[in-house]
Structure formats: C-alpha cells, structure tokens
Design a protein around this motif. Structure first.
Motif, PDB file in Angstrom:
ATOM      1  N   LEU A   7       0.841  -1.192   0.000  1.00 35.15           N
ATOM      2  CA  LEU A   7       0.000   0.000   0.000  1.00 35.15           C
ATOM      3  C   LEU A   7       0.876   1.241   0.000  1.00 35.15           C
ATOM      4  N   VAL A   8       0.500   2.219  -0.856  1.00 31.37           N
ATOM      5  CA  VAL A   8       1.258   3.464  -0.934  1.00 31.37           C
ATOM      6  C   VAL A   8       0.281   4.637  -0.887  1.00 31.37           C
ATOM      7  N   ASP A   9       0.380   5.455   0.167  1.00 30.92           N
ATOM      8  CA  ASP A   9      -0.464   6.639   0.301  1.00 30.92           C
ATOM      9  C   ASP A   9       0.241   7.605   1.245  1.00 30.92           C
ATOM     10  N   ASP A  10       0.335   8.875   0.872  1.00 27.64           N
ATOM     11  CA  ASP A  10       1.055   9.837   1.696  1.00 27.64           C
ATOM     12  C   ASP A  10       0.293  10.209   2.968  1.00 27.64           C
ATOM     13  N   GLN A  11      -0.994   9.893   3.044  1.00 25.28           N
ATOM     14  CA  GLN A  11      -1.769  10.180   4.249  1.00 25.28           C
ATOM     15  C   GLN A  11      -1.762   8.943   5.162  1.00 25.28           C
ATOM     16  N   GLU A  12      -1.070   9.050   6.269  1.00 25.14           N
ATOM     17  CA  GLU A  12      -0.893   7.886   7.150  1.00 25.14           C
ATOM     18  C   GLU A  12      -2.215   7.331   7.660  1.00 25.14           C
ATOM     19  N   LEU A  13      -3.164   8.209   7.954  1.00 29.06           N
ATOM     20  CA  LEU A  13      -4.453   7.762   8.461  1.00 29.06           C
ATOM     21  C   LEU A  13      -5.159   6.894   7.424  1.00 29.06           C
ATOM     22  N   VAL A  14      -5.132   7.339   6.174  1.00 29.27           N
ATOM     23  CA  VAL A  14      -5.739   6.565   5.085  1.00 29.27           C
ATOM     24  C   VAL A  14      -4.980   5.261   4.879  1.00 29.27           C
ATOM     25  N   LEU A  15      -3.668   5.359   4.867  1.00 30.58           N
ATOM     26  CA  LEU A  15      -2.807   4.196   4.644  1.00 30.58           C
ATOM     27  C   LEU A  15      -3.079   3.094   5.661  1.00 30.58           C
ATOM     28  N   HIS A  16      -3.040   3.443   6.928  1.00 27.99           N
ATOM     29  CA  HIS A  16      -3.218   2.434   7.974  1.00 27.99           C
ATOM     30  C   HIS A  16      -4.682   2.004   8.094  1.00 27.99           C
ATOM     31  N   GLY A  17      -5.580   2.910   7.723  1.00 25.97           N
ATOM     32  CA  GLY A  17      -6.995   2.542   7.730  1.00 25.97           C
ATOM     33  C   GLY A  17      -7.298   1.459   6.705  1.00 25.97           C
ATOM     34  N   THR A  33       3.621  -1.088   3.906  1.00 25.72           N
ATOM     35  CA  THR A  33       2.878   0.167   3.758  1.00 25.72           C
ATOM     36  C   THR A  33       3.890   1.297   3.655  1.00 25.72           C
ATOM     37  N   PHE A  34       3.629   2.235   2.743  1.00 24.40           N
ATOM     38  CA  PHE A  34       4.604   3.292   2.471  1.00 24.40           C
ATOM     39  C   PHE A  34       3.906   4.633   2.296  1.00 24.40           C
ATOM     40  N   THR A  35       4.521   5.670   2.857  1.00 28.18           N
ATOM     41  CA  THR A  35       3.928   7.004   2.758  1.00 28.18           C
ATOM     42  C   THR A  35       4.513   7.818   1.608  1.00 28.18           C
ATOM     43  N   SER A  36       5.351   7.199   0.799  1.00 31.89           N
ATOM     44  CA  SER A  36       5.884   7.886  -0.382  1.00 31.89           C
ATOM     45  C   SER A  36       6.160   6.874  -1.484  1.00 31.89           C
ATOM     46  N   GLY A  37       6.118   7.360  -2.696  1.00 34.77           N
ATOM     47  CA  GLY A  37       6.413   6.501  -3.830  1.00 34.77           C
ATOM     48  C   GLY A  37       7.842   6.000  -3.799  1.00 34.77           C
ATOM     49  N   GLN A  38       8.770   6.868  -3.383  1.00 31.34           N
ATOM     50  CA  GLN A  38      10.178   6.479  -3.342  1.00 31.34           C
ATOM     51  C   GLN A  38      10.421   5.360  -2.351  1.00 31.34           C
ATOM     52  N   PRO A  60       2.794  13.935  -2.940  1.00 31.18           N
ATOM     53  CA  PRO A  60       3.663  15.102  -3.109  1.00 31.18           C
ATOM     54  C   PRO A  60       5.064  14.810  -3.642  1.00 31.18           C
ATOM     55  N   ASP A  61       5.638  13.658  -3.303  1.00 32.12           N
ATOM     56  CA  ASP A  61       7.024  13.422  -3.723  1.00 32.12           C
ATOM     57  C   ASP A  61       7.106  12.984  -5.176  1.00 32.12           C
ATOM     58  N   LEU A  62       6.410  11.917  -5.488  1.00 33.41           N
ATOM     59  CA  LEU A  62       6.312  11.419  -6.867  1.00 33.41           C
ATOM     60  C   LEU A  62       4.843  11.135  -7.142  1.00 33.41           C
ATOM     61  N   ARG A  63       4.329  11.650  -8.220  1.00 30.19           N
ATOM     62  CA  ARG A  63       2.935  11.401  -8.573  1.00 30.19           C
ATOM     63  C   ARG A  63       2.731   9.929  -8.899  1.00 30.19           C
TER      64      ARG A  63
END
Length: 197
Positions: A7-17, A33-38, A60-63
């Motif tokens: 899972l990849v999403d910059d919003q931690e709440l969404v990611l862990h949810g 689970t990752f908060t950035s594409g990189q 924000p980091d990589l689209r």
C-alpha cells in the motif's frame, strides 16, 4: 490462497486505515505500507515483490503515474490506483497507462478485497461503459491538457499540435466542460488535483 499486497499513500491515516481493513481478510497479507512513492520503490528494489500494489494517484514526492512507470520497470506487478476523485478522465488515463484498475478511496471493504483478489488473478477492473463515456478525455484533449499544465498559451499549443488557434479553443472548451471548469485556472487546479497528467 494468500495475496501479498503493498500500500502506498502519503496520508498515514488513510494508509493504515486501508491496511487494517483489508488485513482482516484471510486471503490478504500486507507486505508493506509506504507514505511515499520512493519508499515503495526502494522496497521493491530489494526484490521482495507483492502480488498487487495499491497506489495513491496524488502524492507530493512522486505522482502516482510516475511511481507506476518506475514500478513496472522494476517488477511489472499489477497496480490499482486509489483516488479521492470519481473522475472519468482518471479512469481513462489509468487505463491508458495499463494499470490494473482505479478505485475510489470510499469503496467498501468487501469491494476492495474482491478487487484485489481479481487483480491478483490477472483480471482488470475497467468497465467498458465508463471507458466509453463522453466525459472521458480523448487522446488529443489529453495532449492539450498536458500543454495547458506546462503553461502554454493557446497560440503556443496550436503551434505545438499543428492546429489552428480556433481548433485549440474548441478543444479547450470541450476539455473545460468535461472537467466542469469555468476557465483555464479552474481547469489547471482540477488537472493538478487529479494528478494523472
């Protein structure tokens, strides 16, 4: 059968949810689970590949699209885009990128798990009725939208696309209508929010 998911999403709440929801299913194993594409790309470079990757479109980091292309270069695993926007243009563009599908973040837990299972088995999630909708951007409209994002004027777009300024204005009018934008500024905001161009 168990399917391994990243899972990849910059919003931690969404990611862990999302992770906590789908991990309750016996067929789903959360590989990372990752908060950035990189961060996702770094994990994949080690060589431990998932069966499916859920990837936020707008980070924000990589689209999302750029991350998707880099993922494919590493391991060619199926990717499902996740988006806040229920937008026909996003469906078309994710399809053109050859992603496995695109889902709204407000999808039900059951539908999300079913979608992951289907994609892990080699299916795609696209609906032909959606793809053929008149609200989807045509390839030419997509190119003009990209030129718009680069800040080109109508005259410059016309020169670049080998079209008359009047034809470009017609395309822009259609584009604005599909984006439900009243002008160029609103169109740019909406294109930027959607992140696939």
């Amino acid at each position: 059968m168990t399917f391994r998911v990243m899972l990849v999403d910059d919003q931690e709440l969404v990611l862990h949810g999302i992770a906590s929801l789908i991990s309750t299913d016996a067929t789903i194993d959360i590989l990372g689970t990752f908060t950035s594409g990189q961060a996702c790309l770094d994990a994949l470079s080690i060589g431990d590949y998932p069966d499916v990757i859920l990837l936020d479109v707008n980070m924000p980091d990589l689209r999302g699209p750029e991350v998707f292309k880099r993922i494919q270069a590493i391991c060619d695993k199926p990717v499902i885009f996740l988006t806040t926007f229920d937008d026909h243009a996003l469906f078309r563009q994710s399809y053109d990128l050859h992603a496995a599908g695109i889902l709204s973040k407000n999808i039900s837990k059951e539908k999300l798990i079913e979608s992951i299972q289907r994609v892990a088995r080699g299916e795609k999630l696209y609906n032909n009725k959606i793809l053929n909708s008149s609200n989807l951007l045509t390839p030419r409209e997509t190119e003009i939208a990209r030129s718009l994002m680069r800040g080109l004027t109508t005259k410059e777009i016309a020169q670049e696309q080998a079209l008359s300024p009047g034809t470009v204005r017609n395309y822009l009018s259609n584009l604005f209508g599909k984006l439900e934008a009243r002008n160029r500024s609103e169109a740019l905001v909406k294109l930027n929010e959607r992140g696939l161009l």
